[in-house]
Design an enzyme around this catalytic site. Sequence first.
Site, PDB file in Angstrom:
ATOM      1  N   THR A  47       0.830  -1.209   0.000  1.00 13.72           N
ATOM      2  CA  THR A  47       0.000   0.000   0.000  1.00 13.72           C
ATOM      3  C   THR A  47       0.859   1.252   0.000  1.00 13.72           C
ATOM      4  O   THR A  47       0.597   2.210  -0.736  1.00 13.72           O
ATOM      5  CB  THR A  47      -0.914   0.008   1.243  1.00 13.72           C
ATOM      6  OG1 THR A  47      -1.642  -1.209   1.293  1.00 13.72           O
ATOM      7  CG2 THR A  47      -1.877   1.177   1.193  1.00 13.72           C
ATOM      8  N   THR A  48       1.922   1.253   0.807  1.00 16.88           N
ATOM      9  CA  THR A  48       2.817   2.410   0.880  1.00 16.88           C
ATOM     10  C   THR A  48       3.525   2.633  -0.446  1.00 16.88           C
ATOM     11  O   THR A  48       3.918   3.761  -0.767  1.00 16.88           O
ATOM     12  CB  THR A  48       3.839   2.218   2.017  1.00 16.88           C
ATOM     13  OG1 THR A  48       3.134   1.886   3.217  1.00 16.88           O
ATOM     14  CG2 THR A  48       4.661   3.469   2.261  1.00 16.88           C
ATOM     15  N   TYR A 110     -12.979  -3.477  -1.088  1.00 14.16           N
ATOM     16  CA  TYR A 110     -14.160  -2.994  -1.806  1.00 14.16           C
ATOM     17  C   TYR A 110     -15.227  -4.053  -2.044  1.00 14.16           C
ATOM     18  O   TYR A 110     -16.395  -3.812  -1.792  1.00 14.16           O
ATOM     19  CB  TYR A 110     -13.788  -2.336  -3.145  1.00 14.16           C
ATOM     20  CG  TYR A 110     -14.977  -1.669  -3.813  1.00 14.16           C
ATOM     21  CD1 TYR A 110     -15.482  -0.471  -3.317  1.00 14.16           C
ATOM     22  CD2 TYR A 110     -15.618  -2.256  -4.895  1.00 14.16           C
ATOM     23  CE1 TYR A 110     -16.588   0.125  -3.888  1.00 14.16           C
ATOM     24  CE2 TYR A 110     -16.732  -1.662  -5.478  1.00 14.16           C
ATOM     25  CZ  TYR A 110     -17.204  -0.474  -4.969  1.00 14.16           C
ATOM     26  OH  TYR A 110     -18.314   0.116  -5.540  1.00 14.16           O
ATOM     27  N   TYR A 136      -2.339 -10.448   4.796  1.00 11.85           N
ATOM     28  CA  TYR A 136      -2.284  -9.059   5.267  1.00 11.85           C
ATOM     29  C   TYR A 136      -3.696  -8.628   5.646  1.00 11.85           C
ATOM     30  O   TYR A 136      -4.567  -8.496   4.797  1.00 11.85           O
ATOM     31  CB  TYR A 136      -1.699  -8.171   4.172  1.00 11.85           C
ATOM     32  CG  TYR A 136      -1.632  -6.689   4.483  1.00 11.85           C
ATOM     33  CD1 TYR A 136      -1.719  -6.203   5.781  1.00 11.85           C
ATOM     34  CD2 TYR A 136      -1.452  -5.763   3.462  1.00 11.85           C
ATOM     35  CE1 TYR A 136      -1.644  -4.848   6.059  1.00 11.85           C
ATOM     36  CE2 TYR A 136      -1.367  -4.407   3.719  1.00 11.85           C
ATOM     37  CZ  TYR A 136      -1.474  -3.952   5.010  1.00 11.85           C
ATOM     38  OH  TYR A 136      -1.405  -2.615   5.281  1.00 11.85           O
ATOM     39  N   ARG A 141      -8.653  -0.345   6.017  1.00 11.39           N
ATOM     40  CA  ARG A 141      -8.633  -0.011   4.587  1.00 11.39           C
ATOM     41  C   ARG A 141      -9.534  -0.931   3.758  1.00 11.39           C
ATOM     42  O   ARG A 141     -10.067  -0.513   2.736  1.00 11.39           O
ATOM     43  CB  ARG A 141      -7.200  -0.093   4.039  1.00 11.39           C
ATOM     44  CG  ARG A 141      -6.344   1.119   4.361  1.00 11.39           C
ATOM     45  CD  ARG A 141      -4.985   1.015   3.667  1.00 11.39           C
ATOM     46  NE  ARG A 141      -4.170   2.192   3.898  1.00 11.39           N
ATOM     47  CZ  ARG A 141      -4.071   3.231   3.082  1.00 11.39           C
ATOM     48  NH1 ARG A 141      -4.758   3.260   1.960  1.00 11.39           N
ATOM     49  NH2 ARG A 141      -3.299   4.254   3.377  1.00 11.39           N
ATOM     50  N   LYS A 164       0.673 -10.373   8.331  1.00 11.51           N
ATOM     51  CA  LYS A 164       0.913  -8.985   8.708  1.00 11.51           C
ATOM     52  C   LYS A 164      -0.399  -8.486   9.294  1.00 11.51           C
ATOM     53  O   LYS A 164      -1.401  -8.355   8.583  1.00 11.51           O
ATOM     54  CB  LYS A 164       1.314  -8.140   7.499  1.00 11.51           C
ATOM     55  CG  LYS A 164       1.423  -6.644   7.812  1.00 11.51           C
ATOM     56  CD  LYS A 164       1.658  -5.819   6.548  1.00 11.51           C
ATOM     57  CE  LYS A 164       1.671  -4.334   6.877  1.00 11.51           C
ATOM     58  NZ  LYS A 164       1.824  -3.493   5.640  1.00 11.51           N
ATOM     59  N   ILE A 206       6.236  -4.713   9.667  1.00 11.34           N
ATOM     60  CA  ILE A 206       6.314  -4.119   8.330  1.00 11.34           C
ATOM     61  C   ILE A 206       5.941  -2.660   8.526  1.00 11.34           C
ATOM     62  O   ILE A 206       4.796  -2.333   8.833  1.00 11.34           O
ATOM     63  CB  ILE A 206       5.401  -4.837   7.332  1.00 11.34           C
ATOM     64  CG1 ILE A 206       5.911  -6.268   7.111  1.00 11.34           C
ATOM     65  CG2 ILE A 206       5.356  -4.080   6.008  1.00 11.34           C
ATOM     66  CD1 ILE A 206       5.069  -7.106   6.170  1.00 11.34           C
TER      67      ILE A 206
END
Length: 293
Positions: A47-48, A110, A136, A141, A164, A206
């Site tokens: 994502t980052t 989503y 993850y 999010r 994660k 992370i």
Amino acid sequence: MAKQLKGSIVALVTPMHADGAIDWQALVSLLDWHLSSGTDGIVAVGTTGESPTLSMTEHQKVIAKIIEHVDGRIPVIAGTGSNSTAEAMKLTAQACTDGADACLSVVPYYNKPTQQGLIRHFSMIADVATKPLILYNVPARTITDLTDDTVIKLAEHPLIGGIKDATGDIGRLHYMMERIDKEFTWLSGDDTTAREYVAAGGHGVISVTANIAPRMMHNMIEATAENASSPTSIELDQQLAAFNRVQGIEANPIPVKWVLADMSRIQHGIRLPLLSLSFSYHEQARTAVEHLH
């Protein structure tokens, strides 16, 4: 796992020029900085790293470039998640072929699958993997939460090798650790509670904050793993806390990319729909970074 995933693993930004094109030279420079600063692993295109707005081709090229440049010196975890199972399978298979040490697969966002849908989604991805798959979970999010019992079920797959966990709920770690009886990698995905996670038995974090303070984050996690009550562990965590809070003023990776550009590590490049950090937050971000040097 072929390489143990532990310590401070940076969720690396994808540096970009002002027009949004990938800045390959800055990417190499960031990797060299992390390699010399004690960072214990790299997550490529999470994502980052702005995975939502990189094309499939760009996504694969950035992962391959990072693997090539790191050249086995520290583990590289490829971010290969998607809310499309077929796309996640393709990215995962390619990253394994390119030499990633593991793949990181996020809960589909989503489309809000059921827990049974998540089991089938991650199992199908793991079926095409030749390296460990790290789950993850980041419900802030994705909306959908990967429940503890679903993780326990998925851990039965031989290629699903860790998680994660970005929920910040340390009690979930205890529950799952007691019920998963194979070698499994436990990684925090929340800088704010990373110290507590490692103190409770986690292997590392992370980290977004590691983008700007790689040595300090490495030292904090290492000190915590050795002795969670040590003054060094506590003091470093307190110093990192100011920027951990800044991460939330606008969506990740807006604050961290702005700070890196302010440090002259990268240019001010970010892709829409994200914008550069609002002017009203600039002084707050600069002040937070002062605690890290």
